[in-house]
Design an enzyme around this catalytic site. Structure first.
Site, mmCIF file in Angstrom:
data_model
loop_
_atom_site.group_PDB
_atom_site.id
_atom_site.type_symbol
_atom_site.label_atom_id
_atom_site.label_comp_id
_atom_site.label_asym_id
_atom_site.label_seq_id
_atom_site.Cartn_x
_atom_site.Cartn_y
_atom_site.Cartn_z
ATOM 1 N N ASN A 53 0.834 -1.209 0.000
ATOM 2 C CA ASN A 53 0.000 0.000 0.000
ATOM 3 C C ASN A 53 0.865 1.255 0.000
ATOM 4 O OD1 ASN A 53 0.600 -0.856 2.688
ATOM 5 N ND2 ASN A 53 -1.136 0.232 3.537
ATOM 6 N N TYR A 59 -5.699 11.741 1.914
ATOM 7 C CA TYR A 59 -5.900 10.336 2.292
ATOM 8 C C TYR A 59 -6.578 9.489 1.219
ATOM 9 C CZ TYR A 59 -4.890 12.011 7.063
ATOM 10 O OH TYR A 59 -4.321 12.571 8.165
ATOM 11 N N GLU A 66 -3.485 -4.500 -2.922
ATOM 12 C CA GLU A 66 -4.042 -5.415 -3.933
ATOM 13 C C GLU A 66 -4.271 -4.684 -5.257
ATOM 14 O OE1 GLU A 66 -5.068 -4.692 -0.882
ATOM 15 O OE2 GLU A 66 -6.300 -6.271 -0.034
ATOM 16 N N CYS A 104 -10.263 -5.281 0.923
ATOM 17 C CA CYS A 104 -11.450 -4.423 1.031
ATOM 18 C C CYS A 104 -12.362 -4.640 -0.183
ATOM 19 C CB CYS A 104 -11.049 -2.959 1.166
ATOM 20 S SG CYS A 104 -10.483 -2.196 -0.377
ATOM 21 N N CYS A 107 -11.043 -3.527 -3.594
ATOM 22 C CA CYS A 107 -9.992 -4.427 -4.110
ATOM 23 C C CYS A 107 -10.588 -5.731 -4.607
ATOM 24 C CB CYS A 107 -8.933 -4.678 -3.045
ATOM 25 S SG CYS A 107 -7.909 -3.224 -2.764
HETATM 26 N N1 THU Z 1 -5.410 -1.243 2.723
HETATM 27 C C1 THU Z 1 -4.908 -2.069 1.743
HETATM 28 O O1 THU Z 1 -3.770 -1.889 1.286
HETATM 29 N N2 THU Z 1 -5.703 -3.069 1.282
HETATM 30 C C2 THU Z 1 -6.975 -3.326 1.717
HETATM 31 O O2 THU Z 1 -7.639 -4.213 1.194
HETATM 32 C C3 THU Z 1 -7.532 -2.544 2.820
HETATM 33 C C4 THU Z 1 -6.722 -1.404 3.309
HETATM 34 C C5 THU Z 1 -4.554 -0.154 3.224
HETATM 35 C C6 THU Z 1 -5.040 1.216 2.892
HETATM 36 C C7 THU Z 1 -4.378 2.042 3.973
HETATM 37 O O3 THU Z 1 -3.072 2.396 3.536
HETATM 38 C C8 THU Z 1 -4.252 1.101 5.160
HETATM 39 O O4 THU Z 1 -4.498 -0.203 4.633
HETATM 40 C C9 THU Z 1 -5.248 1.380 6.277
HETATM 41 O O5 THU Z 1 -6.519 1.456 5.789
#
Ligand code: THU
Length: 146
Positions: A53, A59, A66, A104, A107
């Site tokens: 990420n 933000y 993913e 999430c 994704c």
């Molecule tokens: N995040 C991901 O990289 N993948 C997900 O499926 C959910 C959330 C990241 C986004 C953010 O940088 C951190 O997790 C906290 O939300």
């Protein structure tokens, strides 16, 4: 290693893929949440790509690991991911192999575009857990309904 039904590689186990995801998570750019997410995507011939990420001071511009993997995959000319492992851990906990990090909703949709039959590997207290993407996102949006 116990037999994993339908697992697409003889050489790279689900646990190996989780380790590669964790390695990518260590490279995450997360000054705001301090939550490191790593993804490792498996292709035919045991090819793997890694992603993490990437956050932003604005933000909403943040890119999940993913979806970063999807962008890297397509940029490298790959179109058929067979499996993805995802790990997540807060900097204060450092417990990647026990905490589940389910992708999430956004994704799941992004991954479904390329292979709804993809296997999704998550870490858990009891080891690697394997899910089918189509069961994590049933009845997903498509322009080409069956
Ligand atoms: N995040 C991901 O990289 N993948 C997900 O499926 C959910 C959330 C990241 C986004 C953010 O940088 C951190 O997790 C906290 O939300």
């Amino acid at each position: 290693m116990a037999a994993k039904p339908n697992w697409p590689s003889e050489k790279i186990s689900p646990e190996d893929l989780l380790s590669l995801a964790r390695e990518a998570a260590d490279r995450a750019y997360v000054p705001y949440s301090r939550y490191h997410v790593g993804a490792a995507m498996l292709f035919e011939n045991d090819e793997v790509i890694q992603a993490c990420n990437v956050e932003n001071a604005s933000y909403g511009v943040t890119i999940c690991a993913e979806r970063a993997a999807v962008v890297i995959m397509v940029s490298q000319g790959k179109r058929n991911p067979l499996a993805i492992a995802v790990t997540g851990s807060h900097e204060d906990s450092d417990d990647y192999f026990r905490i589940e990090c389910p992708p999430c909703g956004a994704c799941r949709q992004a991954l479904t575009e390329f292979n709804p039959n993809m296997l999704v590997v998550m870490a858990s207290k009891d080891g690697a857990k394997i899910f089918e993407l189509k069961k994590l996102l049933p009845h997903s949006f498509t322009l080409d309904p069956e």
